[in-house]
Design a protein around this motif. Structure first.
Motif, PDB file in Angstrom:
ATOM      1  N   ALA A  21      15.490   3.538  33.312  1.00 15.57           N
ATOM      2  CA  ALA A  21      15.844   4.244  31.938  1.00 15.57           C
ATOM      3  C   ALA A  21      16.542   5.420  32.394  1.00 15.57           C
ATOM      4  O   ALA A  21      15.957   6.236  33.526  1.00 15.57           O
ATOM      5  N   GLY A  22      17.533   5.960  31.682  1.00 14.43           N
ATOM      6  CA  GLY A  22      18.209   7.044  31.935  1.00 14.43           C
ATOM      7  C   GLY A  22      19.575   7.099  32.744  1.00 14.43           C
ATOM      8  O   GLY A  22      20.217   8.108  33.364  1.00 14.43           O
ATOM      9  N   ASP A  43      21.691  10.318  32.560  1.00 16.56           N
ATOM     10  CA  ASP A  43      22.069  10.880  31.291  1.00 16.56           C
ATOM     11  C   ASP A  43      21.792  12.505  31.244  1.00 16.56           C
ATOM     12  O   ASP A  43      22.331  13.143  30.756  1.00 16.56           O
ATOM     13  N   GLU A  44      20.849  12.832  32.045  1.00 17.87           N
ATOM     14  CA  GLU A  44      20.553  14.196  32.606  1.00 17.87           C
ATOM     15  C   GLU A  44      20.458  14.525  34.002  1.00 17.87           C
ATOM     16  O   GLU A  44      20.348  13.589  34.699  1.00 17.87           O
ATOM     17  N   ASP A 255      12.632   5.203  37.820  1.00 15.58           N
ATOM     18  CA  ASP A 255      12.338   5.985  36.518  1.00 15.58           C
ATOM     19  C   ASP A 255      11.029   7.140  36.618  1.00 15.58           C
ATOM     20  O   ASP A 255      10.670   7.866  35.736  1.00 15.58           O
ATOM     21  N   THR A 295      15.155   9.435  37.675  1.00 11.07           N
ATOM     22  CA  THR A 295      15.371   9.945  36.383  1.00 11.07           C
ATOM     23  C   THR A 295      14.347  10.484  35.483  1.00 11.07           C
ATOM     24  O   THR A 295      14.468  11.542  34.416  1.00 11.07           O
ATOM     25  N   GLN A 297      11.880   9.616  34.001  1.00 10.69           N
ATOM     26  CA  GLN A 297      11.366   9.075  32.588  1.00 10.69           C
ATOM     27  C   GLN A 297       9.959   8.790  32.395  1.00 10.69           C
ATOM     28  O   GLN A 297       9.573   8.625  31.197  1.00 10.69           O
ATOM     29  N   ARG A 298       9.254   8.577  33.379  1.00 10.28           N
ATOM     30  CA  ARG A 298       7.796   8.301  33.339  1.00 10.28           C
ATOM     31  C   ARG A 298       7.014   8.838  34.355  1.00 10.28           C
ATOM     32  O   ARG A 298       7.711   9.183  35.363  1.00 10.28           O
TER      33      ARG A 298
END
Length: 350
Positions: A21-22, A43-44, A255, A295, A297-298
Motif C-alpha cells: 500500500a502506498g 504516495d508520501e 507496508d 511506506t 501503512q501498518r
C-alpha cells in the motif's frame, strides 16, 4: 486446518511491488535506443535504505541513506538503463517532484523549492544493439519524467522500463516484480531490472535457479532445477564480462512501519534473493544494488512472549524480501521478449 496452513501466506492481488500500500510504478522506454527507465513512486516520503554488493555500481544519492546522515527517507527510487548517462533519470524525477512541491525541506521559506530525494541505480545496456548516438541529449531525463507522470498500481513485466535493453547472462533480461502477503497481514514486494553477468537458468535446461521459490506457475511452473551446481560451471552466463557491462538493480518494499536501521537489515537480507536466482552474483563487473523502502501503512503485528518482537519481525520481512526478489528475477526473464535491434534470445525461444 493444520498449523502450517494457518501460517500460510500468498502473493498479493497483482503479484507486483504495488501490492504494498502506498506505492505506484511508472515506466518508459526508447525502442530505438533499446533502453528504458522505471520509477518507484511512494504516495508520501518513505523510509529507505540501500545495500550494494556489486563491484561496479552506478548510483546517485545512495550516501544520503547512510546511518550517520540527516535524511534517510526518499521521494522516489529510480532504476535506469544507460550506465552513467542513465543517472540523469534521477534529475528528471527530482525536477518533476519539485515542481509539485514534493521533497525534503529543513526550513520552509517563501520562494525556496524543496529538495526531492531520488536515489537512483543504473545498469549497463550501451552495447545491446540500440542506437546510442544521442550526442549531448541522452534520453534518460525525459524518459524518467514520462515514467513518473504515468505511475500507477499496474505495470508490465519483461521488456519494459529499466529492463527493456537488459540481458541476463546469455538470455534476454527484463523487468520483474512479485509480492507476498503474510497470514497476519504484512506485505512485502520486489521489483528488479535483471542485467546480470550470471545465469538465471541452470545448465542443461530451461529451469530457473529460483524455481524452488516459485508460487504456482508464475514463471512457467517447471519446478526447481534438476541439476547440481558444479564448481565453476557457469553455463549461460555472459562470456564477455566487460567492466560495468552487467548489473542487477532492485527495490524491495513493505507496508510495515520500520526504522531506517531495520530497513537496512531488510535490504541486506534481500540481497540473498539475487544469490538464489543468479549464478554467479556480486561479481567485480556487476553493479548489484538493492534499495529497501517502507511506506509505513501498518504497524507490525503483535507477538506473544517475553522477548522483544521487533527483531523477529525484521527477520521475517528480510527473509520474505529475499524470496520475493528471487521470484521477481525469474518473472522478469520469463516475460521478456527480444526487441528489434537486440540478438539475445528470450527464455521462450531458449
Amino acid at each position: 486446518m493444520d498449523a502450517r496452513d494457518a501460517m500460510a501466506g500468498r502473493p498479493g492481488g497483482r503479484n507486483l511491488i504495488t501490492d504494498v500500500a502506498g506505492l505506484r510504478v511508472g515506466q518508459a522506454h526508447d525502442a530505438r535506443a533499446c533502453t528504458g527507465v522505471t520509477v518507484i513512486l511512494p504516495d508520501e516520503r518513505a523510509m529507505a535504505a540501500v545495500d550494494i554488493r556489486g563491484g561496479g555500481p552506478g548510483t546517485r544519492e545512495t550516501d544520503t541513506l547512510g546511518a550517520s546522515n540527516l535524511v534517510r527517507s526518499v521521494d522516489a527510487i529510480v532504476l535506469s538503463g544507460g550506465s552513467v548517462y542513465g543517472l540523469a533519470s534521477g534529475d528528471g524525477v527530482a525536477a518533476w517532484l519539485g515542481a509539485q512541491g514534493r521533497g525534503f525541506t529543513l526550513l520552509h521559506q517563501p520562494g525556496v523549492p524543496p529538495s526531492p530525494i531520488v536515489p537512483t541505480a543504473v545498469l549497463y545496456d550501451l552495447a545491446n544493439g540500440g542506437d546510442k548516438q544521442w550526442g549531448e541529449a541522452p534520453p534518460y531525463r525525459d524518459l524518467a519524467m514520462r515514467a513518473a507522470r504515468q505511475a500507477q498500481p499496474g505495470f508490465d513485466l519483461g521488456t519494459h522500463g529499466a529492463g527493456f535493453g537488459a540481458s541476463a547472462g546469455a538470455l534476454k533480461g527484463g523487468l520483474g516484480s512479485a509480492s507476498y502477503v503474510t497470514h497476519d497481514g504484512m506485505t512485502v514486494g520486489a521489483i528488479v531490472a535483471c542485467n546480470s553477468f550470471g545465469s538465471v537458468v541452470a545448465p542443461q535446461g530451461r529451469r530457473f535457479w529460483a524455481g524452488a521459490f516459485e508460487i504456482g506457475d508464475e514463471f512457467g511452473g517447471l519446478g526447481p532445477a534438476n541439476t547440481r551446481a558444479e564448481g565453476e560451471n557457469w553455463e549461460y552466463a555472459k562470456l564477455d564480462p566487460r567492466p560495468r557491462a552487467n548489473t542487477t538493480i532492485a527495490c524491495v518494499a513493505t507496508d510495515v512501519a520500520l526504522s531506517p536501521d531495520e530497513l537496512q537489515r531488510v535490504a541486506t537480507m534481500a540481497q540473498d534473493g539475487l544469490a538464489r536466482a543468479i549464478r554467479p552474483i556480486h561479481a567485480p563487473f556487476d553493479g548489484d544494488t538493492v534499495f529497501a523502502i517502507s511506506t509505513g501503512q501498518r504497524q507490525a503485528p503483535m507477538m506473544e512472549g517475553p522477548v522483544d518482537p521487533r527483531p523477529f519481525i525484521v527477520c521475517r520481512l528480510g527473509a520474505l524480501a529475499a524470496d520475493v526478489l528471487a521470484r521477481a528475477v525469474a518473472r522478469g526473464v520469463y516475460r521478456a521478449v527480444t526487441p528489434e535491434g537486440m540478438t539475445t534470445p528470450a527464455w521462450s525461444s531458449f
